[in-house]
Design an enzyme around this catalytic site. Sequence first.
Site, PDB file in Angstrom:
ATOM      1  N   LYS A 181       0.849  -1.199   0.000  1.00  0.00           N
ATOM      2  CA  LYS A 181       0.000   0.000   0.000  1.00  0.00           C
ATOM      3  C   LYS A 181       0.879   1.240   0.000  1.00  0.00           C
ATOM      4  CE  LYS A 181      -1.842   2.445   3.302  1.00  0.00           C
ATOM      5  NZ  LYS A 181      -1.666   3.796   2.713  1.00  0.00           N
ATOM      6  N   GLU A 230      10.659   0.544   9.991  1.00  0.00           N
ATOM      7  CA  GLU A 230      11.640   1.596   9.752  1.00  0.00           C
ATOM      8  C   GLU A 230      10.924   2.892  10.070  1.00  0.00           C
ATOM      9  OE1 GLU A 230      13.285   4.501   8.538  1.00  0.00           O
ATOM     10  OE2 GLU A 230      13.069   3.853   6.463  1.00  0.00           O
ATOM     11  N   CYS A 242      13.398  10.447   6.786  1.00  0.00           N
ATOM     12  CA  CYS A 242      13.438   9.857   8.130  1.00  0.00           C
ATOM     13  C   CYS A 242      14.814   9.999   8.759  1.00  0.00           C
ATOM     14  CB  CYS A 242      12.998   8.401   8.092  1.00  0.00           C
ATOM     15  SG  CYS A 242      13.810   7.473   6.809  1.00  0.00           S
ATOM     16  N   GLU A 294      10.479  14.790  15.949  1.00  0.00           N
ATOM     17  CA  GLU A 294      10.703  14.818  14.507  1.00  0.00           C
ATOM     18  C   GLU A 294       9.756  15.851  13.903  1.00  0.00           C
ATOM     19  OE1 GLU A 294       9.524  11.157  12.491  1.00  0.00           O
ATOM     20  OE2 GLU A 294      11.312  11.317  11.244  1.00  0.00           O
TER      21      GLU A 294
HETATM   22  P1  NAI Z   1       2.085   7.554   8.861  1.00  0.00           P
HETATM   23  O1  NAI Z   1       2.998   6.721   9.647  1.00  0.00           O
HETATM   24  O2  NAI Z   1       0.734   7.788   9.383  1.00  0.00           O
HETATM   25  O3  NAI Z   1       1.935   6.958   7.372  1.00  0.00           O
HETATM   26  C1  NAI Z   1       2.809   6.042   6.764  1.00  0.00           C
HETATM   27  C2  NAI Z   1       2.002   4.971   6.050  1.00  0.00           C
HETATM   28  O4  NAI Z   1       1.275   4.210   7.009  1.00  0.00           O
HETATM   29  C3  NAI Z   1       0.976   5.475   5.076  1.00  0.00           C
HETATM   30  O5  NAI Z   1       0.905   4.589   3.970  1.00  0.00           O
HETATM   31  C4  NAI Z   1      -0.321   5.413   5.861  1.00  0.00           C
HETATM   32  O6  NAI Z   1      -1.456   5.291   5.059  1.00  0.00           O
HETATM   33  C5  NAI Z   1      -0.115   4.177   6.675  1.00  0.00           C
HETATM   34  N1  NAI Z   1      -0.855   4.109   7.937  1.00  0.00           N
HETATM   35  C6  NAI Z   1      -1.346   5.132   8.678  1.00  0.00           C
HETATM   36  N2  NAI Z   1      -1.968   4.660   9.771  1.00  0.00           N
HETATM   37  C7  NAI Z   1      -1.864   3.320   9.735  1.00  0.00           C
HETATM   38  C8  NAI Z   1      -2.299   2.261  10.588  1.00  0.00           C
HETATM   39  N3  NAI Z   1      -2.942   2.510  11.723  1.00  0.00           N
HETATM   40  N4  NAI Z   1      -2.019   0.994  10.246  1.00  0.00           N
HETATM   41  C9  NAI Z   1      -1.338   0.724   9.118  1.00  0.00           C
HETATM   42  N5  NAI Z   1      -0.914   1.678   8.260  1.00  0.00           N
HETATM   43  C10 NAI Z   1      -1.161   2.958   8.562  1.00  0.00           C
HETATM   44  O7  NAI Z   1       2.778   8.939   8.596  1.00  0.00           O
HETATM   45  P2  NAI Z   1       2.024  10.287   8.192  1.00  0.00           P
HETATM   46  O8  NAI Z   1       0.776  10.491   8.945  1.00  0.00           O
HETATM   47  O9  NAI Z   1       1.913  10.313   6.748  1.00  0.00           O
HETATM   48  O10 NAI Z   1       3.064  11.349   8.715  1.00  0.00           O
HETATM   49  C11 NAI Z   1       3.026  11.745  10.074  1.00  0.00           C
HETATM   50  C12 NAI Z   1       4.401  11.916  10.611  1.00  0.00           C
HETATM   51  O11 NAI Z   1       5.073  10.677  10.557  1.00  0.00           O
HETATM   52  C13 NAI Z   1       5.283  12.851   9.808  1.00  0.00           C
HETATM   53  O12 NAI Z   1       5.118  14.168  10.174  1.00  0.00           O
HETATM   54  C14 NAI Z   1       6.626  12.332  10.162  1.00  0.00           C
HETATM   55  O13 NAI Z   1       7.039  12.876  11.379  1.00  0.00           O
HETATM   56  C15 NAI Z   1       6.427  10.854  10.328  1.00  0.00           C
HETATM   57  N6  NAI Z   1       6.825  10.093   9.133  1.00  0.00           N
HETATM   58  C16 NAI Z   1       7.999   9.442   9.160  1.00  0.00           C
HETATM   59  C17 NAI Z   1       8.410   8.739   8.067  1.00  0.00           C
HETATM   60  C18 NAI Z   1       9.699   8.021   8.072  1.00  0.00           C
HETATM   61  O14 NAI Z   1      10.156   7.571   7.029  1.00  0.00           O
HETATM   62  N7  NAI Z   1      10.333   7.853   9.195  1.00  0.00           N
HETATM   63  C19 NAI Z   1       7.645   8.676   6.843  1.00  0.00           C
HETATM   64  C20 NAI Z   1       6.372   9.350   6.922  1.00  0.00           C
HETATM   65  C21 NAI Z   1       6.024  10.035   8.039  1.00  0.00           C
END
Ligand code: NAI
Length: 777
Positions: free
Chosen positions: A190, A263, A297, A392
């Site tokens: 996804k 990750e 990240c 972050e």
């Molecule tokens: P997120 O962690 O919510 O989203 C990442 C992925 O997980 C997306 O595909 C989303 O649809 C999916 N997802 C969301 N909730 C889920 C759940 N309960 N179960 C399974 N999958 C789920 O990140 P988001 O909301 O896009 O960004 C929020 C914050 O997260 C950012 O401000 C940043 O600080 C951090 N982030 C960190 C990343 C990294 O690579 N370390 C990447 C993206 C966001």
Amino acid sequence: MTIKEIFDTMDYGPAPESAAEALAWLVDQGDRFGHFIDGAFTKPGKGFESRNPATGEVLAMLTQATQADVDAAVAAARKAQPKWEGLGGAGRARHLYAIARLLQKHARLFAVLESLDNGKPIRESRDIDIPLAQRHFYYHAGMAQLMESALPDAEPLGVCGQIIPWNFPLLMLAWKIAPALAMGNTVVLKPAEYTSLTALLFADICKQAGLPKGVVNIVTGDGAVGEMIVAAEVDKIAFTGSTAVGRRIREATAGRGLELTLELGGKSPYVVFDDADIDSAIEGLVDAIWFNQGQVCCAGSRLLVQEGIAERFHDKLRARMDGLRVGNPLDKCIDVGAVVDPVQLQTIKSMVDANTAGQVHHAACELPENGCYYPPTLITGLETSDPLMQEEIFGPVLVSSTFRTPAEAVELANNTRYGLAATVWTENVNLALDIAPKLAAGVVWVNATNLFDAAAGFGGVRESGFGREGGWEGLSAYTRPKGKAKPLTRVEARTGDGGPVDPIDRTAKMYVGGKQARPDGGYSRPVWGKSGLLGHVGLANRKDVRNAVEAAAGAASWGRTTGHLRAQILYYIGENLSARSDEFARRIDAMTGRKDGAKEVDAAIQRLFTAAAWADKYDGQVHGVPIRGVALAMKEPVGVIGALCADEAPLLGLVSVMAPAIAMGNRVVLAASEPYPLAATDFYQVLDTSDVPAGVVNILTGSHADMAKPLASHLNVDAVWSFSSTDLSGAIEKASAGNLKRTWVNNGRAFDWNTDQTRRFLQAATEVKNIWVPYGE
Ligand code: NAI
């Protein structure tokens, strides 16, 4: 503009890349997308818009997957898996290679589509994201080719659910799909809801490459769809995203026998010493925190600069920032593009606006009037405890603090719950290589930053998650050892059978911090043998666990000893055990009522010798990465490992866990076999006479169920393993979510102690840290 004016301003004219091809591709698809399931696109359903964050324009309509869609995707992947595995490594390699070739052929289309969808500068998508994604498929085509010869004991896991974020949409897809497919798994992936377009173009590429249907399935939608994948009948979940969601996934997968890699986020330090090449360090910072608008990240988001040069460094940095060009991502001349979505822009704004500490400098660049733009920002003079130094931001915002000594730099760098990456700038190679091992990070860059390659594993420690992507270590996350395990059978303690009762009190104490310890609660239980009472053992409670963990945490210097020294100590333990082998064999027979004690002791001595042999040989690697430098993949101890030891093999089970763990420099808290604990309490006498430093090995006795939760939830424990015959896998995995510790649990399957599996223990007992150092031209 005259030539003179151009020289005066050094302004660039715009050099926009055309969006025509990418937009035409979207039109060709009808501007509406379904999912890619079982080799075909489904009819578009109810869904949401995907917008260009630079302009707000709608690019396409995407479908929100329903439960039925996710079920269909998982079923397709399940059906396709045996045949895909059956193709063999060479057969799969050809497919991966074909995908790599097509990614290369359509590189420009991918780059433009990525920049339109995500807002990242075309310079980055064209030169970094897309080439690295291709490289990942080429590299893993090779891994597929080599699987049978290089990993003869490995087999695929089955169906992998993969959930990726929006910051590197195609690259994260490549990191997930390439190794999974190479090892014979099939996938349901996804993409993030903001950035699904290149994943859908990739699905098109899979069709063109003739990939068998069902091997790759892509479903679109938001976090609710992610939750459905996590809940589905898959064999592994691989997730990249926020720590908060990672933690929820850890809890949701607990006890289900799934493999999991996470990750997660970071707050990576960027350490500049006073002898650094300052101009290079400043250019590095541009790549560290303004690359991809800071939505990385492993972004070097926390600048730590040595006090003597801080003022000069900050002045130069502000001047450099003011020259950054922010604007249309498709313009080849811009440095900083658009933030991915208005929601993320608002998050960045709110976090910066809520801060009242330090001095804030927004780059003096012009921002486009519309679109999701945020200026490059530097906040100096922050304290380590300020929220912006700890949280972050995931935007183009750099926070900064100063240090005086190298020791202070390390302390500040490690003052975070994360441990993803770190950067060190100094012209002194001794200093750089002294600091690198001390940083709590999965990746360290020396005099460079944000370098990635498929050959060098990427991933973090602490709350940045676990598992590696890329390199040999990344593959283990997509394989398991061959062979079928038997189901776990519970081993019950003998109860009193009226045999003779020894009038002398023989209550074996526990072993904590190199000393015998009475149980805190003051309770003990009898241990009955076949022919009478053998003694008593203490029942450890939460406080005993805490004391043992503290003792183990205090013995951290063990991790800095040499493999040679640890080998000697392990040999010594083996010799001392050997000298008392008859006594141990009798003790085991008396407890178990079996007659295989002598065999068990012999095997335990062999395990000690094997671990001793490995202690100075289980080395890291040097990766020849195709960027100026090499990556030193160093094996580091995990830290404090808590283990519930096997019930059925009271000595061999304990030794098989302990020996490789301490050989690699870990400290252990071992819960002895619950029904047959006396071999463990006898064993610490052997440890006492073998020069094992206090706190390196701690032994508790009592109920595994009572010890599991305090061990798994203790913040100073880095990993928990369970080989108990009481299946506590779910409880342990759930409680481990707090600090995202590594877990290795038996999930209701028996472990074969008679076969030497030391290599598996060595692997679980180490983390790979990739240290990138300049080398050659
Ligand atoms: P997120 O962690 O919510 O989203 C990442 C992925 O997980 C997306 O595909 C989303 O649809 C999916 N997802 C969301 N909730 C889920 C759940 N309960 N179960 C399974 N999958 C789920 O990140 P988001 O909301 O896009 O960004 C929020 C914050 O997260 C950012 O401000 C940043 O600080 C951090 N982030 C960190 C990343 C990294 O690579 N370390 C990447 C993206 C966001």
